[in-house]
Scaffold this motif. Structure first.
Motif, short mmCIF file in Angstrom:
data_model
loop_
_atom_site.label_atom_id
_atom_site.label_comp_id
_atom_site.label_asym_id
_atom_site.label_seq_id
_atom_site.Cartn_x
_atom_site.Cartn_y
_atom_site.Cartn_z
N ILE A 123 0.83 -1.21 0.00
CA ILE A 123 0.00 0.00 0.00
C ILE A 123 0.86 1.25 0.00
O ILE A 123 0.57 2.24 -0.71
N SER A 124 1.94 1.23 0.77
CA SER A 124 2.85 2.40 0.81
C SER A 124 3.45 2.66 -0.56
O SER A 124 3.58 3.82 -0.99
N GLU A 125 3.81 1.59 -1.26
CA GLU A 125 4.37 1.74 -2.61
C GLU A 125 3.34 2.34 -3.57
O GLU A 125 3.65 3.24 -4.36
N ILE A 126 2.12 1.85 -3.48
CA ILE A 126 1.04 2.37 -4.34
C ILE A 126 0.86 3.87 -4.11
O ILE A 126 0.80 4.66 -5.05
N LYS A 127 0.82 4.27 -2.85
CA LYS A 127 0.57 5.68 -2.53
C LYS A 127 1.76 6.57 -2.87
O LYS A 127 1.58 7.78 -3.07
N SER A 128 2.95 5.99 -2.96
CA SER A 128 4.10 6.78 -3.39
C SER A 128 4.00 7.14 -4.87
O SER A 128 4.53 8.16 -5.32
N TYR A 129 3.31 6.28 -5.64
CA TYR A 129 3.12 6.55 -7.07
C TYR A 129 1.84 7.32 -7.35
O TYR A 129 1.78 8.10 -8.31
N PHE A 130 0.81 7.08 -6.55
CA PHE A 130 -0.47 7.77 -6.72
C PHE A 130 -0.71 8.64 -5.48
O PHE A 130 -1.32 8.20 -4.50
N PRO A 131 -0.25 9.89 -5.49
CA PRO A 131 -0.30 10.72 -4.29
C PRO A 131 -1.64 11.39 -4.03
O PRO A 131 -1.87 11.94 -2.95
N ASN A 132 -2.56 11.34 -5.02
CA ASN A 132 -3.77 12.16 -4.92
C ASN A 132 -5.05 11.35 -4.74
O ASN A 132 -5.99 11.43 -5.55
N PHE A 133 -5.10 10.56 -3.67
CA PHE A 133 -6.36 9.92 -3.29
C PHE A 133 -7.29 11.00 -2.74
O PHE A 133 -6.89 11.77 -1.87
N VAL A 134 -8.52 11.06 -3.24
CA VAL A 134 -9.45 12.06 -2.73
C VAL A 134 -9.89 11.66 -1.32
O VAL A 134 -9.77 10.49 -0.91
N LYS A 135 -10.38 12.63 -0.59
CA LYS A 135 -10.73 12.41 0.82
C LYS A 135 -11.77 11.31 1.00
O LYS A 135 -11.71 10.53 1.96
N ASP A 136 -12.75 11.23 0.08
CA ASP A 136 -13.82 10.24 0.23
C ASP A 136 -13.63 9.05 -0.72
O ASP A 136 -14.60 8.38 -1.11
N ALA A 137 -12.39 8.76 -1.09
CA ALA A 137 -12.11 7.62 -1.96
C ALA A 137 -12.63 6.33 -1.32
O ALA A 137 -12.52 6.14 -0.11
N GLU A 138 -13.19 5.46 -2.15
CA GLU A 138 -13.60 4.14 -1.68
C GLU A 138 -12.39 3.22 -1.81
O GLU A 138 -11.91 2.96 -2.92
N ILE A 139 -11.90 2.72 -0.68
CA ILE A 139 -10.71 1.85 -0.67
C ILE A 139 -11.12 0.54 -0.03
O ILE A 139 -11.48 0.49 1.16
N SER A 140 -11.11 -0.52 -0.81
CA SER A 140 -11.75 -1.76 -0.37
C SER A 140 -10.87 -2.99 -0.59
O SER A 140 -9.91 -2.96 -1.37
N CYS A 141 -11.25 -4.05 0.11
CA CYS A 141 -10.48 -5.30 0.03
C CYS A 141 -11.42 -6.49 0.20
O CYS A 141 -12.30 -6.48 1.06
N GLU A 142 -11.21 -7.52 -0.63
CA GLU A 142 -11.90 -8.79 -0.45
C GLU A 142 -11.15 -9.59 0.62
O GLU A 142 -9.92 -9.68 0.58
N ILE A 143 -11.89 -10.18 1.56
CA ILE A 143 -11.24 -10.88 2.67
C ILE A 143 -11.88 -12.25 2.89
O ILE A 143 -13.10 -12.38 2.94
N ALA A 157 -6.69 -0.13 7.94
CA ALA A 157 -7.37 1.06 8.50
C ALA A 157 -6.44 2.27 8.48
O ALA A 157 -6.87 3.39 8.16
N SER A 158 -5.17 2.05 8.81
CA SER A 158 -4.21 3.17 8.85
C SER A 158 -3.98 3.78 7.48
O SER A 158 -3.60 4.94 7.35
N HIS A 159 -4.22 2.98 6.42
CA HIS A 159 -4.04 3.47 5.05
C HIS A 159 -5.36 3.92 4.41
O HIS A 159 -5.41 4.15 3.21
N GLY A 160 -6.40 4.02 5.21
CA GLY A 160 -7.64 4.59 4.69
C GLY A 160 -8.61 3.61 4.08
O GLY A 160 -9.61 4.03 3.47
#
Length: 455
Positions: A123-143, A157-160
């Motif tokens: 996740i940290s690597e992704i966010k280093s390349y995509f710095p502009n996640f909007v505040k209300d972005a839907e960030i989801s995971c299949e579990i 949770a710490s990554h939004g």
């Protein structure tokens, strides 16, 4: 009471329409250079939706239609993370990574097969390349509830991350054993409680009907147990039995599968049960509480459908990263290699792991709009369509209108000069209702080993 036996005549192979044209039309003649050109000349004002495929599972669930790599070896997962990083670096050379990101989804496989430390690294690597996640972005995971711990949930949770989907499929032990996925109720409940502890905004569950040994009575019990978990959304999927594509499905005894009329009864009961308990049917297989954004979107006729399912995040370009991932632009679909050696070889050659896709022509885009409107909102505003595309609907789709007459005669749809609209029963057959608008169906009509059954 519906005559379910009457509707079993509609049980025939048909697409689920997560795309149009469907993946069967993805071809090698959509070349790498053409795909790169599509990426480089995307409208920078359009937001991005990101999909990351994390393909590893420890064991096979026999019903699964996903592209999965079975392993328990740590080195394979470490190696995959390295290739994901390298893919992102190559992608950054062809895509404006500063565009707004409104959605990100981790699918699998079992994304939480990766450890908390590994998830944090990805996740940290992704966010280093995509710095502009909007505040209300839907960030989801299949579990998979059998593979989640507090450390992993804390990292997400710490990554939004704000939405998680838990696979249940069925709580009946006989069914679970038959599909090689034994998952007691308390395991699922513990995972749900963990998600709520870390303030996941939307906690969803997935069920499947049409599995071995399922009956209406056993599925009633599954639904009642699932309701005690109080999910924000239900996804209730029709099992797609395609053993010619998925070897693990060959382990299922086909004589134990419920008949089409039994499946229709299960789905009708599911609709009635969840509706009575405060959920609204969304699209062909989703249910949500009235306060859910999906519910609000369908009321406005603004629900969308893509490879991540039903979403409110329309108007975005979908970028697929990882083994077998699919991306979608205004006028194309593009899919990565499905096998690991080819995926790695492309990245070793400093190329994106693109294998095939399709560039949409004008007719594709017209039909895509109609099919996706029907699949998402169970209706089509014909006058709105004609304004958008400047075509006469009745003339353009004369053959489709003729093919829809049996659905009109049986009260499954209403058809006027202004709109097409499904009845409640018609929603159960929405794939069939969309199929007459599919220009490619004729070439697949003679094959029973192309799509799963619609009922």
């Amino acid at each position: 009471m519906l005559d379910f036996a009457k509707f079993t005549k509609y049980s025939k192979p048909g697409p689920r329409y997560t795309s149009y044209p469907t993946a069967l039309e993805f071809k090698d003649d959509f070349k790498y250079d053409e795909y790169i050109n599509k990426l480089e000349f995307q409208d920078s004002k359009r937001p991005l939706s990101l999909y990351f495929h994390l393909p590893f599972c420890k064991n096979a669930c026999y019903f699964c239609g996903c592209n999965v790599v079975f392993t328990s070896k740590e080195d394979k997962m470490v190696r995959y993370i390295d290739y994901l990083k390298r893919e992102l670096k190559i992608l950054s050379q062809h895509l404006d990574m500063k565009r707004k990101v409104i959605q990100m989804h981790f699918g699998g496989g079992t994304p939480t097969f990766f450890s908390a430390v590994q998830l944090d690294e990805i996740i940290s690597e992704i966010k280093s390349y995509f710095p502009n996640f909007v505040k209300d972005a839907e960030i989801s995971c299949e579990i998979d509830p059998r593979h989640i711990n507090e450390a992993q949930m804390k990292v997400m949770a710490s990554h939004g991350f704000n939405r998680v989907s838990f696979g249940i499929q069925d709580f009946n032990e006989k069914v679970q054993i038959a599909v090689h996925r034994v998952q007691p109720y308390n395991v699922t409940k513990d995972a749900m409680d963990l998600a709520r502890k870390y303030n996941m905004h939307s906690v969803n569950v997935d069920l499947i009907y049409g599995l071995p040994f399922q009956t209406l009575e056993t599925f009633k019990e599954t639904l009642s147990l699932a309701l005690t978990l109080n999910p924000d959304r239900f996804a209730v999927f029709n099992y797609a039995h395609v053993p010619w594509l998925k070897k693990t499905m060959r382990k299922i005894d086909e004589t134990t599968l419920p008949r089409p009329d039994e499946k229709l009864q299960i789905m009708q009961y599911t609709i009635d049960f969840l509706t009575k308990n405060g959920y609204k049917m969304i699209g062909m297989d989703h249910f949500a509480k009235p306060e859910d954004e999906l519910f609000k979107a369908i009321e406005k006729g603004e629900l969308h459908r893509n490879f991540q399912g039903y979403t409110t995040k329309g108007g975005a370009d979908l970028i697929g990263v990882g083994l077998t991932s699919i991306g979608e632009g205004v006028d194309y679909y593009a899919q990565n290699f499905k096998d690991m050696p080819s995926y790695e070889a492309a990245i070793d050659a400093q190329k994106l792991p693109f294998e095939r896709g399709v560039s949409l022509n004008e007719d594709d885009m017209i039909r895509q709009y109609v099919i996706m409107e029907l699949m998402s909102n169970f209706k089509l505003d014909i006058q709105r369509f004609e304004k958008l595309y400047n075509v006469n609907f009745k003339e353009y789709f004369a053959d489709a209108i003729e093919a829809l007459k049996p659905f009109v005669d049986e009260g499954l749809i209403t058809l006027s000069d202004k709109k097409i609209e499904c009845s409640q029963t018609g929603t159960l057959l929405i794939r069939n209702i969309a199929m007459p608008f599919d220009a490619y169906m004729k070439q697949h009509a003679s094959s029973n080993k192309t799509f799963s059954k619609t009922v």
